[in-house]
Design an enzyme around this catalytic site. Structure first.
Site, PDB file in Angstrom:
ATOM      1  N   LYS A   1      16.417  -8.679  42.095  1.00 17.40           N
ATOM      2  CA  LYS A   1      17.791  -8.522  42.567  1.00 17.40           C
ATOM      3  C   LYS A   1      18.626  -9.795  42.597  1.00 17.40           C
ATOM      4  O   LYS A   1      19.830  -9.738  42.448  1.00 17.40           O
ATOM      5  CB  LYS A   1      17.754  -7.914  43.975  1.00 17.40           C
ATOM      6  CG  LYS A   1      17.106  -6.528  43.981  1.00 17.40           C
ATOM      7  CD  LYS A   1      17.568  -5.661  45.101  1.00 17.40           C
ATOM      8  CE  LYS A   1      16.694  -5.772  46.303  1.00 17.40           C
ATOM      9  NZ  LYS A   1      16.878  -4.662  47.232  1.00 17.40           N
TER      10      LYS A   1
ATOM     11  N   GLU B   1      13.603  -8.619  51.722  1.00 15.37           N
ATOM     12  CA  GLU B   1      14.532  -9.272  50.785  1.00 15.37           C
ATOM     13  C   GLU B   1      15.984  -8.980  51.170  1.00 15.37           C
ATOM     14  O   GLU B   1      16.857  -9.827  50.973  1.00 15.37           O
ATOM     15  CB  GLU B   1      14.233  -8.836  49.350  1.00 15.37           C
ATOM     16  CG  GLU B   1      12.949  -9.470  48.827  1.00 15.37           C
ATOM     17  CD  GLU B   1      12.571  -8.999  47.435  1.00 15.37           C
ATOM     18  OE1 GLU B   1      13.442  -8.895  46.568  1.00 15.37           O
ATOM     19  OE2 GLU B   1      11.373  -8.734  47.217  1.00 15.37           O
TER      20      GLU B   1
ATOM     21  N   HIS C   1      19.480 -11.702  52.945  1.00 20.64           N
ATOM     22  CA  HIS C   1      20.907 -11.810  52.600  1.00 20.64           C
ATOM     23  C   HIS C   1      21.801 -11.864  53.837  1.00 20.64           C
ATOM     24  O   HIS C   1      23.010 -12.102  53.718  1.00 20.64           O
ATOM     25  CB  HIS C   1      21.349 -10.604  51.753  1.00 20.64           C
ATOM     26  CG  HIS C   1      20.813 -10.607  50.358  1.00 20.64           C
ATOM     27  ND1 HIS C   1      21.420 -11.305  49.335  1.00 20.64           N
ATOM     28  CD2 HIS C   1      19.742 -10.011  49.811  1.00 20.64           C
ATOM     29  CE1 HIS C   1      20.740 -11.121  48.215  1.00 20.64           C
ATOM     30  NE2 HIS C   1      19.710 -10.340  48.482  1.00 20.64           N
TER      31      HIS C   1
HETATM   32  P1  NAD Z   1       6.403  -3.144  49.028  1.00 13.80           P
HETATM   33  O1  NAD Z   1       6.377  -4.206  50.055  1.00 13.80           O
HETATM   34  O2  NAD Z   1       6.463  -1.710  49.502  1.00 13.80           O
HETATM   35  O3  NAD Z   1       5.121  -3.258  48.079  1.00 13.80           O
HETATM   36  C1  NAD Z   1       4.787  -4.443  47.431  1.00 13.80           C
HETATM   37  C2  NAD Z   1       3.468  -4.225  46.675  1.00 13.80           C
HETATM   38  O4  NAD Z   1       3.180  -5.421  45.941  1.00 13.80           O
HETATM   39  C3  NAD Z   1       2.248  -3.966  47.569  1.00 13.80           C
HETATM   40  O5  NAD Z   1       1.425  -2.987  46.971  1.00 13.80           O
HETATM   41  C4  NAD Z   1       1.517  -5.308  47.568  1.00 13.80           C
HETATM   42  O6  NAD Z   1       0.111  -5.176  47.774  1.00 13.80           O
HETATM   43  C5  NAD Z   1       1.823  -5.786  46.159  1.00 13.80           C
HETATM   44  N1  NAD Z   1       1.663  -7.237  45.998  1.00 13.80           N
HETATM   45  C6  NAD Z   1       2.184  -8.223  46.769  1.00 13.80           C
HETATM   46  N2  NAD Z   1       1.785  -9.423  46.313  1.00 13.80           N
HETATM   47  C7  NAD Z   1       0.983  -9.182  45.230  1.00 13.80           C
HETATM   48  C8  NAD Z   1       0.241 -10.007  44.338  1.00 13.80           C
HETATM   49  N3  NAD Z   1       0.251 -11.334  44.455  1.00 13.80           N
HETATM   50  N4  NAD Z   1      -0.473  -9.419  43.356  1.00 13.80           N
HETATM   51  C9  NAD Z   1      -0.491  -8.075  43.211  1.00 13.80           C
HETATM   52  N5  NAD Z   1       0.195  -7.242  44.019  1.00 13.80           N
HETATM   53  C10 NAD Z   1       0.909  -7.799  45.015  1.00 13.80           C
HETATM   54  O7  NAD Z   1       7.601  -3.454  48.009  1.00 13.80           O
HETATM   55  P2  NAD Z   1       8.841  -2.509  47.624  1.00 13.80           P
HETATM   56  O8  NAD Z   1       9.666  -2.274  48.844  1.00 13.80           O
HETATM   57  O9  NAD Z   1       8.331  -1.356  46.831  1.00 13.80           O
HETATM   58  O10 NAD Z   1       9.733  -3.477  46.679  1.00 13.80           O
HETATM   59  C11 NAD Z   1       9.311  -3.987  45.432  1.00 13.80           C
HETATM   60  C12 NAD Z   1      10.437  -4.787  44.800  1.00 13.80           C
HETATM   61  O11 NAD Z   1      11.466  -3.920  44.322  1.00 13.80           O
HETATM   62  C13 NAD Z   1      11.155  -5.760  45.750  1.00 13.80           C
HETATM   63  O12 NAD Z   1      11.248  -7.028  45.134  1.00 13.80           O
HETATM   64  C14 NAD Z   1      12.529  -5.170  45.921  1.00 13.80           C
HETATM   65  O13 NAD Z   1      13.540  -6.107  46.157  1.00 13.80           O
HETATM   66  C15 NAD Z   1      12.726  -4.490  44.592  1.00 13.80           C
HETATM   67  N6  NAD Z   1      13.773  -3.451  44.659  1.00 13.80           N
HETATM   68  C16 NAD Z   1      14.754  -3.452  43.709  1.00 13.80           C
HETATM   69  C17 NAD Z   1      15.788  -2.524  43.757  1.00 13.80           C
HETATM   70  C18 NAD Z   1      16.845  -2.512  42.687  1.00 13.80           C
HETATM   71  O14 NAD Z   1      17.682  -1.606  42.717  1.00 13.80           O
HETATM   72  N7  NAD Z   1      16.897  -3.422  41.756  1.00 13.80           N
HETATM   73  C19 NAD Z   1      15.814  -1.567  44.775  1.00 13.80           C
HETATM   74  C20 NAD Z   1      14.788  -1.555  45.707  1.00 13.80           C
HETATM   75  C21 NAD Z   1      13.774  -2.517  45.644  1.00 13.80           C
END
Ligand code: NAD
Length: 338
Positions: free
Chosen positions: A131, A201, A205
């Protein structure tokens, strides 16, 4: 498409992996389950990974992750490891593309994962939904390296940035000059624990917070903050990569793009309708605004994971034609995955 091509896709679906199996990673597995053109064969979380070139069972993956905390516990296919990404890349030689559903905490994490892929010699397609503008700038600096490594990297391919940025690029075509692109999002989730990284995240902000500060907050501290705000996060003038993506695509300068919104962490109903307004001047001199509004029933997960796989399919088509490097959601049309 000819009958032979259809048979080929059904017999040889694109083998994909999901890195990160939290809120978005699990939703991504659900999105893929009914698809015939893509097959989930690999997935990793922080403590382990699973690989099966013949396909992973989505329900078993989700149940195992939710009950035991890692895909590493998956019977027969799971492996526990604190180097899950590195081990999976080496082992999963049949994966053509990965959706990186990983937290970008710290803000350099995604770029470090891209570097890991480059160093490993793996060739294929990577898609992220990151993002921050500064996170995409780090990937831009790696463009030549990605190209030389034979990796087609699609960045900013979630909802915003992603779907809404692409909609802005499309809407801009009516105008001779773009005056502003205003993205306003409404997100409703039943509980913040389902999307910990997304919420951390977003907190980063808020005025007075940084990525480092949000990353270091304990769960209790996040809950205390959400208690003070009634579960709502109100975000304005965010550092969001929609700006740099529209600038690179030649649509408008990044100073004309603004992003803000409201996240309700206690109610799956959206607090407001997510939309993007594109204002510009037509060749006849008329000032007008196009508005693209997402349906209120569509969840954040649907609006992130659908586009991510649409861009993964587009990326695979580029990769198969020998086109590598870095592309954003504003430059390439996503392709619908059947
Ligand atoms: P979350 O916290 O629910 O899950 C994160 C996952 O990553 C977990 O399974 C964790 O075990 C794994 N993880 C963490 N560190 C790791 C590593 N070193 N190696 C392997 N796996 C690892 O995350 P989420 O809420 O699903 O969000 C994921 C991403 O998506 C975030 O960066 C968020 O900002 C992004 N996102 C983007 C948008 C968009 O519209 N662009 C919208 C929502 C979320």
């Amino acid at each position: 498409m000819s009958a032979d091509q259809v048979t080929d896709i059904i017999n040889n679906p694109i083998r994909v992996g999901i890195l990160g199996f939290g809120g978005l990673g699990q939703a991504a597995a659900r999105v893929l389950a009914p698809k015939s053109e893509m097959l989930l064969v690999a997935a990793a979380d922080q403590k382990g990974y699973a690989y099966n070139p013949a396909g992973l069972n989505r329900d078993r993956c989700v149940t195992t992750y939710q009950s035991q905390g890692s895909l590493g516990y998956l019977e027969s296919e799971g492996i526990l490891s604190d180097r899950s990404i590195a081990e999976l890349i080496t082992k999963a030689d049949k994966v053509e593309g990965y959706f990186l559903a990983l937290p970008n905490l710290p803000n350099t994490f995604m770029a470090s994962v891209a570097q890991q892929f480059i160093n490993s010699g793996w060739r294929g397609v990577l898609v992220d939904a990151i993002k921050r503008t500064s996170a995409i700038e780090q990937l831009l600096a790696m463009k030549n390296e990605l190209q030389a490594a034979g990796i087609t990297y699609m960045t900013g391919c979630g909802a915003t940035p992603g779907l809404l940025t692409a909609a802005a690029a499309l809407a801009a075509q009516s105008y001779a000059e773009i005056h502003s692109v205003k993205i306003t999002f409404g997100v409703g989730i039943a509980n913040w624990e389902a999307y910990r990284a997304t919420i951390r995240e977003d907190i980063a902000h808020l005025p007075g917070y940084t990525v480092e500060k949000a990353q270091s907050m304990t769960d209790a501290e996040v809950e205390a903050l959400l208690d003070r705000t009634d579960g709502l996060l109100k975000l304005e003038n965010m550092e969001h990569a929609d700006d740099i993506m529209l600038e690179i695509a030649g649509i408008c300068g990044r100073d004309r793009v603004t992003v803000g919104g409201i996240v309700d962490t206690r109610n799956p109903k959206k607090p407001l309708s997510t939309n993007v307004q594109i204002t510009g001047r037509t060749f006849e001199g008329k000032i007008s605004t196009h508005t693209f509004t997402l349906g209120d029933e569509t969840s954040m997960a649907a609006n992130v994971c659908g586009p991510a796989f649409g861009y993964l399919k587009a990326g695979v088509n580029l990769h198969r034609r020998g086109i590598y490097g870095l592309f954003t959601a504003a430059e390439i049309m996503p392709q619908f995955v059947k």
